[in-house]
Write a protein that holds these residues in place. Structure first.
Motif, PDB file in Angstrom:
ATOM      1  N   MET A 120     -19.214 -26.620 -44.893  1.00 28.41           N
ATOM      2  CA  MET A 120     -20.179 -25.962 -45.886  1.00 28.41           C
ATOM      3  C   MET A 120     -21.532 -26.509 -45.669  1.00 28.41           C
ATOM      4  O   MET A 120     -22.616 -25.873 -45.788  1.00 28.41           O
ATOM      5  CB  MET A 120     -19.606 -26.539 -47.287  1.00 28.41           C
ATOM      6  N   TYR A 121     -21.751 -27.696 -45.413  1.00 26.37           N
ATOM      7  CA  TYR A 121     -23.056 -28.247 -45.138  1.00 26.37           C
ATOM      8  C   TYR A 121     -23.540 -27.714 -43.711  1.00 26.37           C
ATOM      9  O   TYR A 121     -24.635 -27.334 -43.794  1.00 26.37           O
ATOM     10  CB  TYR A 121     -22.709 -29.662 -44.711  1.00 26.37           C
ATOM     11  N   GLN A 122     -22.849 -27.320 -42.574  1.00 24.33           N
ATOM     12  CA  GLN A 122     -23.476 -26.460 -41.735  1.00 24.33           C
ATOM     13  C   GLN A 122     -23.729 -25.148 -41.827  1.00 24.33           C
ATOM     14  O   GLN A 122     -25.028 -24.849 -41.527  1.00 24.33           O
ATOM     15  CB  GLN A 122     -22.277 -26.452 -40.484  1.00 24.33           C
ATOM     16  N   GLY A 123     -23.091 -24.653 -42.718  1.00 22.44           N
ATOM     17  CA  GLY A 123     -23.629 -23.114 -43.324  1.00 22.44           C
ATOM     18  C   GLY A 123     -24.873 -23.142 -44.066  1.00 22.44           C
ATOM     19  O   GLY A 123     -25.707 -22.644 -43.663  1.00 22.44           O
ATOM     20  N   MET A 124     -24.960 -24.032 -44.988  1.00 20.50           N
ATOM     21  CA  MET A 124     -26.193 -24.173 -45.688  1.00 20.50           C
ATOM     22  C   MET A 124     -27.510 -24.468 -44.961  1.00 20.50           C
ATOM     23  O   MET A 124     -28.537 -24.146 -45.120  1.00 20.50           O
ATOM     24  CB  MET A 124     -25.871 -25.159 -46.913  1.00 20.50           C
ATOM     25  N   ASP A 163     -27.036 -16.205 -38.565  1.00 23.46           N
ATOM     26  CA  ASP A 163     -25.876 -15.848 -37.990  1.00 23.46           C
ATOM     27  C   ASP A 163     -25.126 -17.040 -37.983  1.00 23.46           C
ATOM     28  O   ASP A 163     -23.772 -16.861 -38.552  1.00 23.46           O
ATOM     29  CB  ASP A 163     -26.017 -14.960 -36.446  1.00 23.46           C
ATOM     30  N   SER A 164     -25.486 -18.075 -37.503  1.00 21.40           N
ATOM     31  CA  SER A 164     -24.585 -19.425 -37.369  1.00 21.40           C
ATOM     32  C   SER A 164     -24.349 -19.876 -38.879  1.00 21.40           C
ATOM     33  O   SER A 164     -23.213 -20.325 -39.060  1.00 21.40           O
ATOM     34  CB  SER A 164     -24.838 -20.368 -36.686  1.00 21.40           C
ATOM     35  N   GLY A 165     -25.259 -19.766 -39.801  1.00 21.62           N
ATOM     36  CA  GLY A 165     -25.111 -20.168 -41.019  1.00 21.62           C
ATOM     37  C   GLY A 165     -23.959 -19.510 -41.862  1.00 21.62           C
ATOM     38  O   GLY A 165     -23.262 -20.203 -42.301  1.00 21.62           O
ATOM     39  N   TRP A 166     -24.039 -18.081 -41.766  1.00 19.97           N
ATOM     40  CA  TRP A 166     -22.987 -17.537 -42.306  1.00 19.97           C
ATOM     41  C   TRP A 166     -21.713 -17.493 -41.623  1.00 19.97           C
ATOM     42  O   TRP A 166     -20.473 -17.711 -42.530  1.00 19.97           O
ATOM     43  CB  TRP A 166     -23.343 -16.034 -42.484  1.00 19.97           C
TER      44      TRP A 166
END
Length: 499
Positions: free
Chosen positions: A434-438, A447-450
């Protein structure tokens, strides 16, 4: 609020108003104990079954005539006891379904058979209607403070078990509940602070860090946790606590890169934030959604969103300062399962689970169980990953096994399953995804966030489903509740299918 009693008997006298009134209990007569309805099955399974079927709402008499009460415990006091117990369970991290089941068990045990419990994230309501022609008696409590303490949760579960087993009068139950609320936490505050640092150190080893990275993550977590405690003592909202607590991990990384220490920035930052990442809250939100508590699930997800945003804000501030002093680094990355030997990773996973158990105030006797559960779960996860299984499938299978074992242990000891399950799944909590996405979205990496957010949602669903499936599977090897017939067999789940 007038007092209404559970049942009326034909021998009760009248006071000239045409209505029957209960015969008062003499001071020397003992207060009646609750009638046992538990049978051979644990109260959680029996009352979950009652909640999942709509029969308990159909028990209001069709004939509009009040029943005759016998002398018994005061209705408002029974409702108050159930509400206070439910508040303690919800504030300690219990799911909405088990909170409602506990409240229903208490009211049933003391003779109030037509009660309607309702649990949301911040409020608990309980209503009792003696008959169709009498007004309901309703009580409500608001949960304003949440402190995860699984020792109190264990004691509250044992209290409900004793009440449903007809072992406590109403006054005895009140005294037990007061003792539970007065009990001090099992671990001192300094040990909780140290456990947050140790979680960061062991988590950094799991994501591929070495000794220097582990020490840096530990120091960062200790500083961040202490800063958050200072803000909490002054009543500052939790969002700002997370903003400040997330800064030391990124700041130490900037300092180490500036002086030329060769480290993995991702391992330092992720390890330093591991104790902050709200993976447990994310799993609890998904589990509430799976059991039909959608309002509570939505509120928990919103809480997770705000906490993650607070972490991202703190890291972004430090990244901007680092850029101004000429330090740029990547705080995004992935797990490296081959960075450290398998034995080291297993030991780190067990240590993460044990220190996480301290952080959530699990009883001391269960600490070895938590460490063993974390190592077993991580071993199953690794074996499946090396066999080519997808991360979501490996997570679901590992947590399903842990959920089943945790439920069996909990039923064997008559306590909640959370102290057995939650620390054991600690190494696999999806907070880092979740942290990586945000973080990816905030840095413009759409792209990588989603992808990371979808991965986090999938992992949370796998974890919650695994724990939930383990809970349901445990019921097949335990005594079943008494069979239900007639109208009571209509499943409540059909009300949510659009017809």
């Amino acid at each position: 609020m007038s007092e209404q009693h559970a049942r009326h008997g034909p021998e009760n006298p009248t006071n000239g108003d045409g209505r029957d009134h209960p015969t008062p209990r003499a001071p020397w007569e003992p207060e009646p104990r609750p009638t046992s309805r538990s049978g051979a099955s644990p109260w959680q399974d029996r009352l979950r079954t009652q909640l999942r079927f709509s029969g308990h709402t159909a028990s209001i008499p069709i004939v509009p005539a009040p029943e005759k009460p016998e002398a018994g415990p005061s209705v408002p006091r029974v409702l108050d006891l159930a509400l206070r117990t439910g508040e303690l369970l919800l504030a300690s991290g219990e799911g909405g379904e088990d909170v409602e089941a506990a409240m229903l068990g208490i009211t049933d045990a003391y003779g109030l058979e037509r009660c309607q419990p309702n649990v949301t994230f911040v409020a608990i309501t309980l209503s009792y209607q003696p008959s169709l022609v009498e007004p309901p008696v309703t009580g409500e409590r608001v949960v304003r403070r949440r402190a995860v303490d699984y020792t109190r949760l264990d004691e509250a579960h044992q209290l409900v078990s004793d009440i449903t087993g007809a072992e406590l009068t109403l006054e005895e139950a009140y005294h037990r509940l007061a003792d539970i609320r007065r009990n001090r936490h099992p671990y001192p505050r300094n040990l909780l602070l140290l456990s947050a640092g140790l979680i960061a150190a062991f988590a950094s080893v799991m994501v591929g860090g070495g000794l220097i990275v582990a020490i840096a993550a530990c120091v960062a977590a200790l500083i961040g946790e202490r800063l958050a405690q200072l803000l909490a003592d002054r009543g500052v909202p939790e969002f700002y606590q997370f903003v400040l607590a997330s800064m030391p991990a990124a700041a130490i990384t900037v300092a180490m890169i500036k002086v030329g220490v060769g480290i993995n920035p991702y391992a330092v930052v992720t390890g330093g934030l591991f104790a902050l990442l709200p993976g447990r809250a994310l799993v609890a939100a998904v589990q509430d959604g799976l059991t039909g508590f959608y309002i509570t699930a939505a509120a928990r997800l919103l809480e997770v969103f705000y906490l993650i945003v607070g972490i991202i804000v703190g890291i972004s501030i430090v990244l901007y300062i680092g850029d101004q002093v000429g330090v740029q680094f990547e705080v995004e990355g992935t797990f490296d399962l081959n960075a450290n030997p398998r034995v080291v990773q297993l030991l780190a996973a067990g240590a993460v689970s044990m220190t996480f158990a301290v952080l959530v105030q699990v009883r001391r006797v269960l600490l070895p169980v938590a460490a063993a559960g974390g190592a077993v779960g991580w071993a199953v996860f690794q074996v499946l990953r090396e066999a080519g299984a997808a991360p979501v499938l490996a997570t679901a299978v590992a947590t399903g096994l842990l959920g089943l074992l945790g439920q069996l242990l909990a039923r064997w000891h008559g306590t909640s399953a959370l102290p057995y399950v939650i620390p054991a799944i600690g190494p696999m909590l999806p907070g880092s995804a979740m942290y990586q996405g945000m973080l990816g979205l905030s840095l413009g990496h759409t792209d990588s966030g989603w992808r990371s957010l979808v991965n986090a949602a999938s992992l949370a669903l796998a974890l919650a489903a695994g724990v939930n499936v383990g809970s349901e599977a445990a019921r097949f090897v335990l005594p079943s509740p008494p069979p239900r017939t007639g109208r009571e067999m209509r499943p409540a789940s059909k009300r949510t299918r659009g017809f």
